[in-house]
Scaffold this motif. Structure first.
Motif, short mmCIF file in Angstrom:
data_model
loop_
_atom_site.label_atom_id
_atom_site.label_comp_id
_atom_site.label_asym_id
_atom_site.label_seq_id
_atom_site.Cartn_x
_atom_site.Cartn_y
_atom_site.Cartn_z
N THR A 160 50.55 52.40 33.18
CA THR A 160 50.57 51.10 32.52
C THR A 160 51.02 50.00 33.47
O THR A 160 50.40 48.94 33.55
N SER A 161 52.10 50.24 34.20
CA SER A 161 52.58 49.23 35.15
C SER A 161 51.58 49.04 36.28
O SER A 161 51.39 47.92 36.77
N GLY A 162 50.92 50.11 36.70
CA GLY A 162 49.91 49.99 37.75
C GLY A 162 48.70 49.19 37.28
O GLY A 162 48.17 48.35 38.02
N LEU A 163 48.26 49.44 36.07
CA LEU A 163 47.14 48.67 35.51
C LEU A 163 47.52 47.20 35.35
O LEU A 163 46.69 46.31 35.58
N ALA A 164 48.77 46.95 34.98
CA ALA A 164 49.24 45.57 34.84
C ALA A 164 49.21 44.86 36.18
O ALA A 164 48.84 43.69 36.28
N ALA A 165 49.61 45.57 37.26
CA ALA A 165 49.59 44.97 38.60
C ALA A 165 48.17 44.68 39.06
O ALA A 165 47.89 43.61 39.63
N ASP A 166 47.25 45.62 38.81
CA ASP A 166 45.85 45.39 39.17
C ASP A 166 45.26 44.21 38.40
O ASP A 166 44.52 43.39 38.96
N LEU A 167 45.57 44.14 37.11
CA LEU A 167 45.05 43.05 36.29
C LEU A 167 45.61 41.71 36.75
O LEU A 167 44.89 40.71 36.82
N ALA A 168 46.91 41.68 37.07
CA ALA A 168 47.53 40.44 37.54
C ALA A 168 46.89 39.97 38.84
O ALA A 168 46.59 38.78 39.00
N MET A 169 46.67 40.90 39.78
CA MET A 169 46.04 40.52 41.05
C MET A 169 44.63 40.02 40.83
O MET A 169 44.20 39.04 41.46
N GLU A 170 43.91 40.67 39.93
CA GLU A 170 42.52 40.27 39.67
C GLU A 170 42.47 38.85 39.08
O GLU A 170 41.62 38.04 39.46
N ILE A 171 43.37 38.54 38.17
CA ILE A 171 43.41 37.22 37.56
C ILE A 171 43.78 36.15 38.59
O ILE A 171 43.15 35.08 38.66
N LEU A 172 44.77 36.42 39.42
CA LEU A 172 45.20 35.45 40.43
C LEU A 172 44.11 35.22 41.47
O LEU A 172 43.92 34.09 41.94
N LEU A 173 43.38 36.27 41.84
CA LEU A 173 42.27 36.10 42.78
C LEU A 173 41.15 35.27 42.14
O LEU A 173 40.52 34.44 42.81
N ALA A 174 40.91 35.50 40.85
CA ALA A 174 39.88 34.72 40.15
C ALA A 174 40.27 33.25 40.05
O ALA A 174 39.40 32.37 40.04
N VAL A 175 41.56 32.97 39.99
CA VAL A 175 42.02 31.57 39.97
C VAL A 175 41.93 30.96 41.36
O VAL A 175 41.53 29.80 41.53
N ALA A 176 42.29 31.73 42.39
CA ALA A 176 42.30 31.21 43.76
C ALA A 176 40.89 30.98 44.30
O ALA A 176 40.68 30.06 45.11
N LEU A 177 39.93 31.78 43.86
CA LEU A 177 38.57 31.67 44.41
C LEU A 177 37.95 30.29 44.21
O LEU A 177 37.50 29.67 45.19
N PRO A 178 37.88 29.74 43.00
CA PRO A 178 37.27 28.41 42.85
C PRO A 178 38.07 27.31 43.55
O PRO A 178 37.49 26.32 44.00
#
Length: 237
Positions: A160-178
């Motif tokens: 659960t904590s690992g999935l949360a970390a992956d999800l958090a990184m994915e969201i932050l990368l999606a914000v940083a890209l544009p």
């Protein structure tokens, strides 16, 4: 997927050997990151430039090297913790691991491209950030796969904590890209948003934890109701 899972895995692909192979691959990828900077020092020395000139000229490449080194280290740490609880290898797990390693090996290439190309090169930015996003997705898919196979993974609570970390990184990368694409003057500095991965992942972990606690009484109630219904049917007969 079941056919791949049921295939016999040769002894050379045991959990210990696979973990060692992953560690070696990551170490090589992190070492390769420094090669463009090594080449640039000899080029500037031949031109008669001093250390200050080199630092100024290679500031972008130095930033890319530092960022990629830190990100590979974080990705490897999360993957290493994940494999610490894997009890056996399966065909699908081997494929997911190989795909994750492919992203790690490709990252030094995208790092070199990002460091040497102009800061307004949108394709270079897309290539670099997309590599990070795919690596994070590969880690997420691996955790989801292991979550569905309790016989293969002995540390379900850590997923659960690992999935949360992956999800958090994915969201932050999606914000940083544009931001990097539409505000070229910022270069790759919007990727520093990834520093928020830990606090954001902790928030997701707490949210997922509350959701699991809310679902457990519902599961127990459904189980009891089904037992009562079965008992009523047997009594009616």
């Amino acid at each position: 997927m079941n056919d791949i899972d049921q295939r016999s895995i040769p002894p050379m692909f045991s959990v210990e050997r696979t973990r060692a192979f992953v560690d070696a691959t990551v170490a090589i990828a992190m070492t390769i990151l420094i090669l463009p900077l090594l080449d640039s020092t000899s080029d500037l020395a031949r031109d008669g430039a001093d250390t200050a000139d080199w630092l100024i000229a290679q500031s972008g490449q130095i930033f890319q090297f530092s960022l990629s080194f830190a990100l590979i280290f974080v990705l490897w740490t999360n993957h290493h913790r994940l494999f610490a609880h894997v009890s056996k290898m399966t065909g699908m797990l081997l494929i997911l691991t190989a795909f994750w390693m492919l992203c790690i090996v490709w990252l030094p290439v995208s790092t070199a491209v990002a460091g040497f190309m102009p800061e307004d090169d949108a394709i270079a930015k897309l290539l670099y950030i997309a590599t990070l996003m795919v690596a994070s997705l590969a880690s997420m898919f691996t955790r989801l796969y292991l979550r569905a196979r309790n016989s293969t993974y002995a540390g379900a609570t850590g997923l659960t904590s690992g999935l949360a970390a992956d999800l958090a990184m994915e969201i932050l990368l999606a914000v940083a890209l544009p931001i990097t694409l539409f505000v070229p003057v910022l270069g790759y500095y919007p990727l520093l948003l990834l520093a928020l991965t830990f606090p954001l992942s902790r928030a997701f972990t707490r949210m997922f934890g509350r959701r699991n606690l809310e679902e457990q009484p519902m599961r127990r109630t459904t189980y009891v109701d089904s037992r009562r219904a079965r008992g009523f049917e047997e009594h009616s007969r």
